[in-house]
Design an enzyme around this catalytic site. Structure first.
Site, short mmCIF file in Angstrom:
data_model
loop_
_atom_site.label_atom_id
_atom_site.label_comp_id
_atom_site.label_asym_id
_atom_site.label_seq_id
_atom_site.Cartn_x
_atom_site.Cartn_y
_atom_site.Cartn_z
N TYR A 105 0.85 -1.18 0.00
CA TYR A 105 0.00 0.00 0.00
C TYR A 105 0.89 1.23 0.00
O TYR A 105 1.77 1.38 0.84
CB TYR A 105 -0.90 0.02 1.24
CG TYR A 105 -1.80 1.23 1.32
CD1 TYR A 105 -2.86 1.38 0.44
CD2 TYR A 105 -1.58 2.22 2.26
CE1 TYR A 105 -3.69 2.49 0.51
CE2 TYR A 105 -2.41 3.33 2.34
CZ TYR A 105 -3.45 3.46 1.46
OH TYR A 105 -4.28 4.57 1.52
N ASP A 124 9.46 2.97 -0.13
CA ASP A 124 8.40 3.56 0.69
C ASP A 124 8.66 3.19 2.15
O ASP A 124 8.45 2.06 2.57
CB ASP A 124 7.05 3.01 0.23
CG ASP A 124 5.86 3.59 0.99
OD1 ASP A 124 6.08 4.20 2.06
OD2 ASP A 124 4.72 3.42 0.53
N LYS A 169 4.27 9.20 8.94
CA LYS A 169 4.08 8.65 10.28
C LYS A 169 5.02 9.27 11.32
O LYS A 169 4.81 10.38 11.76
CB LYS A 169 4.21 7.12 10.26
CG LYS A 169 3.41 6.42 9.17
CD LYS A 169 1.93 6.49 9.39
CE LYS A 169 1.19 5.64 8.36
NZ LYS A 169 -0.26 5.77 8.45
#
Length: 446
Positions: free
Chosen positions: A148, A243, A280
């Protein structure tokens, strides 16, 4: 008048699609009523009914230090007192960029030459892909099933987590022509990557991969896989986008790449991606993300280059302050504590499941962990989806009833914090046996 979680959810459903602002919050894969939280301190959350929970979601990763860490709160309050947003540059943006560039290093290598701050992980990966296409002059993108990378149009094919939870193969509203620009390959399959490049190599702009997959449960890359796909990309003039939105500064001081490059994870030394995406932890719980990498590639972004990206709130001073405070506080002791707690809890859950005869495997990537209800560790999305996922909802609700807040999907990672002390860990461990019994008693739906 006292409100309840059910009342809050019913009210939210009248004003917000599905009653939530991110789909997995709706408890779609576990059933029941979502909790509405009003405060958090250290390892604990409190809902609208005044009930306290030990938290193992940690805002899906950012709360590395625990909720409402005093240093982070103070930094945000001080920044807010100076102004919420200026629509102009601030010294803090440069300070955070320099901090990230210095922190992501190993073995004398510093793969981030420049960094651009944005507001969300989706924006970071979307911009990284646009930049790769602009830099290479190519259109195709390679991604892996179950990974994702945010909800931009070209990335929602077989995207793990929320889509797996909702049993959706993709998303309505994505034009077929856009979806056709993405090649979806099985994870941990180097041969499939080589075959894709053999057929389409001169048209592929980039490979994008989660540094270690954590949106289909935790599935670490095979030793040497990230290095191998980076080498394949370079052979064909394409870029590798790593990522680290979830893993960056969460699995270790320099993220997953740092673990590989330092030799802490085998098979990954002596390689660098071309671009990184962060989110995050980098924002300490505030909306902030970034992309960074080779200076010659990054300089293709406007205003220096032809690849446009902009954001009114990019580098927001409150978010930057939270990120700086979080990264400065996240020292070796923090990672030692998080590692210790992850080890203790993953072992305790595994032991309880084994005692009840529940087939399972512990999935680990640094301090991240999850559980797959299977007899063998899955290496790709297809294997993840073959597990006995029906065992997770009763396990989840038994833990929730005992005051432990788990991710509301078997396709998510568990997150611990440096604030999880012996008392918090003890409460979790005490709740596990009953949850394991519930998992053992579960049966698949007719």
């Amino acid at each position: 008048m006292t409100t309840t979680n059910r009342q809050q959810f019913e009210r939210a459903q009248q004003a917000i699609p599905g009653g939530v602002n991110s789909p997995v919050r709706a408890f779609g894969s576990v059933g029941g009523t979502p909790r509405f939280f009003v405060s958090g301190t250290g390892p604990y959350l409190t809902d609208v009914e005044g009930r306290e929970y030990v938290d193992l979601v940690a805002s899906w990763g950012p709360a590395l230090l625990g909720h409402a860490h005093p240093e982070v709160v103070r930094a945000v309050q001080d920044a807010a007192a100076r102004g919420l947003s200026f629509g102009a540059s601030t010294p803090g943006e440069t300070e955070l960029a320099e901090l990230v560039e210095a922190r992501v290093s190993a073995g004398g290598r510093h793969p981030i030459g420049k960094l651009r701050l944005v507001s969300t992980g989706t924006e970071a990966t979307m911009t990284a892909i646009r930049l790769a296409r602009g830099y290479t002059g190519r259109d195709l993108l390679v991604k892996f099933a179950g990974h994702y990378h945010g909800h931009s149009d070209s990335l929602l094919a077989e995207a793990g987590s929320g889509l797996a939870t909702l049993a959706l193969p993709g998303s309505a509203g994505v034009p077929a022509a856009v979806a056709a620009q993405t090649l979806v390959l099985p994870y941990n399959d180097e041969a499939a990557v080589r075959a894709a490049f053999a057929e389409h190599g001169d048209r592929i702009a980039a490979i994008i991969t989660e540094a270690a997959a954590a949106n289909m449960g935790v599935v670490a890359p095979d030793p040497g896989f990230n290095r191998a796909i980076g080498s394949i990309a370079r052979e064909h003039g394409a870029l590798l986008i790593l990522d680290e939105v979830l893993t960056g500064f969460r699995v270790g001081e320099a993220g997953w790449w740092g673990l590989e490059a330092s030799g802490a994870v085998p098979g990954g030394e002596d390689w660098e991606p071309d671009l990184f995406a962060f989110g995050k932890v980098i924002g300490g719980g505030m909306p902030l993300a970034a992309l960074g990498g080779r200076a010659d590639v990054m300089d293709h972004l406007a205003p220096l280059g032809p690849v446009y990206q902009a954001g009114t709130l990019s580098g927001n001073p409150l978010a930057v302050a939270a990120g700086i405070a979080t990264l400065r506080a996240a020292d070796a002791g923090v990672y030692e504590r998080v590692t210790s707690v992850a080890n203790e809890l993953s072992a305790a859950v595994s032991d309880a499941l084994s005692a009840e005869g529940v087939a399972h495997v512990v999935q680990r990537a640094g301090t991240l962990f999850s559980f797959a209800f299977a007899t063998e560790s899955p290496r790709d999305y297809a294997a993840v989806r073959r597990q006995e996922a029906f065992r997770y909802p009763p396990f989840f609700h038994a833990m929730l009833s005992a005051g432990v807040n788990l991710p509301p999907s078997v396709f998510e990672a568990w997150f611990v914090t440096a604030a999880h002390d012996s008392a918090a860990v003890g409460r979790i461990v005490d709740a596990v046996p009953a949850a394991a019994k519930a998992a053992a008693a579960a049966r698949p739906a007719d």
